[in-house]
Enzyme design. Structure first.
Site, PDB file in Angstrom:
ATOM      1  N   TYR A  58       0.805  -1.224   0.000  1.00 34.89           N
ATOM      2  CA  TYR A  58       0.000   0.000   0.000  1.00 34.89           C
ATOM      3  C   TYR A  58       0.836   1.270   0.000  1.00 34.89           C
ATOM      4  O   TYR A  58       0.391   2.307   0.480  1.00 34.89           O
ATOM      5  CB  TYR A  58      -0.927   0.024   1.218  1.00 34.89           C
ATOM      6  CG  TYR A  58      -1.900  -1.119   1.274  1.00 34.89           C
ATOM      7  CD1 TYR A  58      -2.819  -1.331   0.254  1.00 34.89           C
ATOM      8  CD2 TYR A  58      -1.902  -1.993   2.360  1.00 34.89           C
ATOM      9  CE1 TYR A  58      -3.722  -2.384   0.314  1.00 34.89           C
ATOM     10  CE2 TYR A  58      -2.799  -3.037   2.436  1.00 34.89           C
ATOM     11  CZ  TYR A  58      -3.711  -3.229   1.408  1.00 34.89           C
ATOM     12  OH  TYR A  58      -4.594  -4.273   1.482  1.00 34.89           O
ATOM     13  N   CYS A  59       2.010   1.225  -0.555  1.00 30.03           N
ATOM     14  CA  CYS A  59       2.935   2.358  -0.553  1.00 30.03           C
ATOM     15  C   CYS A  59       2.881   3.083  -1.897  1.00 30.03           C
ATOM     16  O   CYS A  59       2.578   2.483  -2.923  1.00 30.03           O
ATOM     17  CB  CYS A  59       4.354   1.826  -0.297  1.00 30.03           C
ATOM     18  SG  CYS A  59       5.629   3.092  -0.280  1.00 30.03           S
ATOM     19  N   GLY A  60       3.219   4.348  -1.880  1.00 27.99           N
ATOM     20  CA  GLY A  60       3.302   5.105  -3.120  1.00 27.99           C
ATOM     21  C   GLY A  60       4.393   4.594  -4.051  1.00 27.99           C
ATOM     22  O   GLY A  60       4.362   4.859  -5.248  1.00 27.99           O
TER      23      GLY A  60
END
Length: 180
Positions: A58-60
């Protein structure tokens, strides 16, 4: 001139890390559990170059998974191991290994080695990450997801790369090619 040398000396001391780099252990002295539940014994990676990357779903920076797979495809026959280490150290990972594995396979067709969800920062971090920080300094401790630690064929930290450094960047590829 003396003043400049003095100021440069002070400046260099300011940025000096506290790493001892005594390497009582090397990368090959560690192991970790794979996302499939099997032991990954790093002795099996001897004389290989390893790129250790702490990852998160769920990271950029999650799109870097695609470039990590490309990097693996380009260099695995030349001796590179890309090792993905899913981590929730920054609160951006799924809550179980099966979900991470499915996410990586479905969205990025990942087939490079992945570990179980692992702590990568702080007192509860895996011994591999404690070792990297002890021997290479603060730059080896992940500041965020998709931090990269490059291990040379001698089993020592060669260099580290921040999350912003893309896996297919000229900087990272040059560092890998120089030690392959």
């Amino acid at each position: 001139m003396r003043k400049i040398i003095f100021l440069l000396s002070i400046f260099m001391l300011f940025f000096k890390t506290s790493a001892t780099a005594n390497y009582e252990k090397k990368f090959y002295d560690f192991s970790i559990e794979s996302i499939n539940g099997e032991k990954i014994d790093f002795k099996d990676y001897k004389n290989r170059v390893i790129l250790v990357v702490n990852t998160a779903s769920y990271c950029g920076f999650t799109k870097q998974y695609g470039e990590l797979q490309e990097l693996w495809d380009l260099y695995k026959e030349k001796g590179l191991i890309v090792l993905g280490v899913p981590s929730n150290s920054f609160n951006q990972e799924k809550n179980n290994n099966a979900a991470v594995k499915e996410f990586c396979e479905v969205n990025f067709n990942i087939n490079f080695p992945l570990t179980v969800i692992t702590e990568v920062k702080g007192k509860n971090s895996h011994d591999l990450f404690k070792w990297a920080k002890q021997n290479h300094g603060k730059s080896a401790e992940p500041k965020w997801n998709f931090h990269k630690i490059l291990i040379n064929k001698d089993g020592k930290v060669e260099d580290t790369f921040a999350s912003f450094t893309k896996p297919l960047s000229k900087k990272l590829i040059k560092a890998i090619e120089n030690i392959l």
